[in-house]
Design a protein around this motif. Structure first.
Motif, PDB file in Angstrom:
ATOM      1  N   SER A 160       6.969   1.087  -6.806  1.00  0.00           N
ATOM      2  CA  SER A 160       6.064   1.014  -5.657  1.00  0.00           C
ATOM      3  C   SER A 160       4.624   0.729  -6.088  1.00  0.00           C
ATOM      4  O   SER A 160       3.902  -0.005  -5.416  1.00  0.00           O
ATOM      5  CB  SER A 160       6.147   2.285  -4.807  1.00  0.00           C
ATOM      6  OG  SER A 160       5.845   3.425  -5.574  1.00  0.00           O
ATOM      7  N   TYR A 161       4.209   1.279  -7.237  1.00  0.00           N
ATOM      8  CA  TYR A 161       2.861   0.997  -7.743  1.00  0.00           C
ATOM      9  C   TYR A 161       2.719  -0.476  -8.121  1.00  0.00           C
ATOM     10  O   TYR A 161       1.733  -1.132  -7.782  1.00  0.00           O
ATOM     11  CB  TYR A 161       2.559   1.886  -8.953  1.00  0.00           C
ATOM     12  CG  TYR A 161       1.277   1.488  -9.632  1.00  0.00           C
ATOM     13  CD1 TYR A 161       0.043   1.820  -9.072  1.00  0.00           C
ATOM     14  CD2 TYR A 161       1.293   0.747 -10.801  1.00  0.00           C
ATOM     15  CE1 TYR A 161      -1.135   1.432  -9.683  1.00  0.00           C
ATOM     16  CE2 TYR A 161       0.117   0.360 -11.411  1.00  0.00           C
ATOM     17  CZ  TYR A 161      -1.088   0.704 -10.854  1.00  0.00           C
ATOM     18  OH  TYR A 161      -2.248   0.304 -11.446  1.00  0.00           O
ATOM     19  N   LEU A 186       2.221   5.613  -1.243  1.00  0.00           N
ATOM     20  CA  LEU A 186       2.794   5.992  -2.531  1.00  0.00           C
ATOM     21  C   LEU A 186       3.107   7.474  -2.623  1.00  0.00           C
ATOM     22  O   LEU A 186       3.736   7.908  -3.586  1.00  0.00           O
ATOM     23  CB  LEU A 186       1.816   5.616  -3.659  1.00  0.00           C
ATOM     24  CG  LEU A 186       1.431   4.153  -3.750  1.00  0.00           C
ATOM     25  CD1 LEU A 186       0.314   3.967  -4.761  1.00  0.00           C
ATOM     26  CD2 LEU A 186       2.628   3.310  -4.124  1.00  0.00           C
TER      27      LEU A 186
END
Length: 193
Positions: free
Chosen positions: A73-74, A87
């Motif tokens: 996701s980052y 996040l």
């Protein structure tokens, strides 16, 4: 490193990959000392029970999944230039604050990332004897195919000579809602892997 000498790209790499994230590390798992067989009751009670081992294995697998989700996701948010990315399902403060600051700094400087890092993390340690449960993960994060570029020109702004393959240590914690989240991330650029 002083702030005078920090280029925007170096600042991005220093801030953003504090948590960041990634290819296999040999010897990541801690070795457990062997247990000498004994017929005494005290020696038998000192050995770990199958329940504890199963609980640790389950906790380690869940923490590793949280770490992989965090990295994925980052990286997606960084590649898209999305400083408002959701996040917090996979990362918690203080690491969450660091990641959000990194994404915002890159956005303000007109930087994004392209490509994908390589990540093959391994669980080094799990503690299920205390609440909250915790785990430590070691990763060899390889950014050689994940670059920082200008959003306008698409040209690399990577600082020459900067490590692209290094050890990352992450600490995960099991929260009251049953979700494992990454709490701390330490990119150890002086430790190549």
């Amino acid at each position: 490193m002083t702030s005078k000498a920090v280029k925007p790209a170096a600042r991005w790499l220093a801030v953003g990959l504090t948590g960041a994230l990634f290819a296999g590390v040999a010897g990541c798992a801690d070795e457990k000392p062997g247990v000498t067989p004994s017929t005494s009751a005290s020696a038998a009670s000192a050995s770990p029970s199958p329940t504890v081992d199963a609980e640790e294995a389950e906790a380690g697998a869940a923490a590793l999944t949280a770490y992989r989700n965090y990295v994925r996701s980052y990286v997606a948010a960084s590649n898209e230039g999305d400083y408002n990315a959701d996040l917090d399902r996979f990362v918690a403060d203080p690491a969450l604050l660091t990641v959000r600051q990194d994404l915002l700094i890159k956005f303000q400087q007109g930087l994004i990332t392209t490509g994908q890092p390589t990540s093959t993390p391994a669980v080094r340690r799990v503690d299920t004897l205390q609440r909250p449960f915790t785990a430590e993960i070691e990763d060899c994060f390889d950014t050689s195919r994940w670059d920082v570029v200008s959003k306008k020109t698409k040209k690399s702004v990577r600082t020459e000579g900067q490590a692209t393959r290094y050890v990352v240590i992450a600490k995960a914690e099991l929260f009251d809602d049953g979700q494992w989240r990454i709490r701390e991330v330490n990119a150890q650029r002086e430790r190549p892997c």
